[in-house]
Design a protein around this motif. Structure first.
Motif, short mmCIF file in Angstrom:
data_model
loop_
_atom_site.label_atom_id
_atom_site.label_comp_id
_atom_site.label_asym_id
_atom_site.label_seq_id
_atom_site.Cartn_x
_atom_site.Cartn_y
_atom_site.Cartn_z
N LEU A 9 0.83 -1.20 0.00
CA LEU A 9 0.00 0.00 0.00
C LEU A 9 0.87 1.25 0.00
O LEU A 9 1.95 1.27 0.57
CB LEU A 9 -0.89 0.05 1.25
CG LEU A 9 -1.89 -1.06 1.51
CD1 LEU A 9 -2.58 -0.81 2.86
CD2 LEU A 9 -2.91 -1.14 0.40
N PRO A 12 -3.20 4.80 0.73
CA PRO A 12 -4.47 4.19 0.34
C PRO A 12 -5.64 5.12 0.62
O PRO A 12 -5.62 5.90 1.57
CB PRO A 12 -4.55 2.93 1.20
CG PRO A 12 -3.74 3.27 2.42
CD PRO A 12 -2.61 4.12 1.91
N GLN A 92 -3.17 -2.36 -4.54
CA GLN A 92 -4.30 -1.72 -3.86
C GLN A 92 -5.36 -1.20 -4.83
O GLN A 92 -6.50 -0.95 -4.43
CB GLN A 92 -3.79 -0.57 -2.99
CG GLN A 92 -3.23 0.61 -3.79
CD GLN A 92 -2.52 1.60 -2.89
OE1 GLN A 92 -1.51 1.28 -2.28
NE2 GLN A 92 -3.04 2.82 -2.81
#
Length: 312
Positions: A9, A12, A92
């Protein structure tokens, strides 16, 4: 048999919650979701005021600094945090298209298949050219690829994407895992290693994720610069199977597609985009001849170079 999902990530957004909800509703259950987050403060800002830890009890979060992040090394770390028989690498921004993603993705992992990767479908806002390149790289037909296909497929034999791919741990451990340090292409480097060892790569077209980008020309240049760098750093994989021929085939196919669908007005923009891609790729392949300041200007991953060149 346990299946874990590993997701790097960076900054995010709320779509992460949607992704985790979709993973939680899969027809084949996910044992653990391992999040490798770069930039702790961004993650904390996202979950502040939510019931994140209460709701997602099978989630493990590990923080790494931006300087520590590496395409291969960070994913290696994630695999070490997992003990599952099969682990799925995702990004992600890849969204499961349905509740059967994990089931369809892991189904081909038998016999000599080392890794299976998913079909990527375009987002609703996807530009026409990008939509077609999704179809070019991720067609509707599944396929098993092995060393026998090298003469006909060339570099496409190694094609594999960690946007969404499932790995058999026993084979992963046998082959030594992802390369420890790379700017890009850790998935294809591993796939090439697997093919060389006699294993196969599965493309699972029925395992589908929504994933596409409308990159600017500058972003295309930078992305392909990093691609060229990764190929230059791993001649054992890419020297014998250059990607130029595959690029030429894509240009011809996209040109025919645009003309057939009465979108010839988009050809100039497409050719400019191709020129940016190819220029970035060529410069990346010859990065050792470039001044450090140029490399830093051309790359999309400046932290990688701060660790690897003294003149940046």
């Amino acid at each position: 048999m346990e299946i874990d999902v590993i997701i790097p990530l960076y900054k995010p957004g709320k779509e992460l919650f949607t992704l985790l909800d979709k993973l939680d509703s899969q027809s084949v259950p996910v044992h653990e979701v391992i999040l490798l987050n770069t930039g702790e403060k961004y993650f904390e800002q996202l979950i502040y005021g939510t019931r994140f830890l209460e709701k997602y009890q099978n989630i493990k979060v590990y923080h790494v600094s931006k300087r520590e992040f590496d395409h291969g090394g960070t994913r290696r770390m994630g695999v070490k945090k997992s003990s599952a028989d099969i682990f799925v690498m995702m990004t992600q921004d890849a969204m499961p298209a349905d509740d059967n993603l994990i089931e369809q993705l892991t189904e081909p992992l038998r016999d000599q298949v080392a890794v299976s990767y998913a079909r990527q479908l375009p987002r609703e806002d996807c530009a026409p050219v990008e939509c077609y390149t999704r179809e070019f790289n991720y067609p509707a037909q599944s396929r098993i690829k092995s060393a026998e296909d090298l003469k006909t497929l060339g570099i496409k034999t190694f094609f594999c994407s960690n946007v969404c791919a499932a790995y058999r741990r026993e084979i992963y451990e046998e082959l030594g895992g992802f390369v420890k340090h790379t700017i890009f292409n850790e998935d294809m480097i591993y796939a090439a290693k697997a093919v060389e060892a006699g294993y196969a790569i599965a493309y699972a077209a029925d395992a589908r994720v929504i994933h596409s980008h409308n990159y600017t020309n500058v972003q295309q240049f930078q992305r392909n610069f990093d691609l060229g760098v990764s190929q230059a750093e791993h001649p054992e994989v890419f020297a014998a199977y250059p990607s130029e021929s595959e690029g030429k085939r894509m240009v011809k196919d996209v040109t025919a597609y645009l003309r057939k669908n009465h979108m010839s007005g988009k050809l100039l923009h497409f050719y400019i985009q191709c020129a940016c891609k190819y220029a970035g790729y060529l410069l990346g392949k010859n990065y050792r001849r470039l001044p450090g300041k140029w490399v830093l200007a051309f790359t999309s991953n400046k932290e990688y170079w701060k660790q690897n060149r003294k003149d940046v």
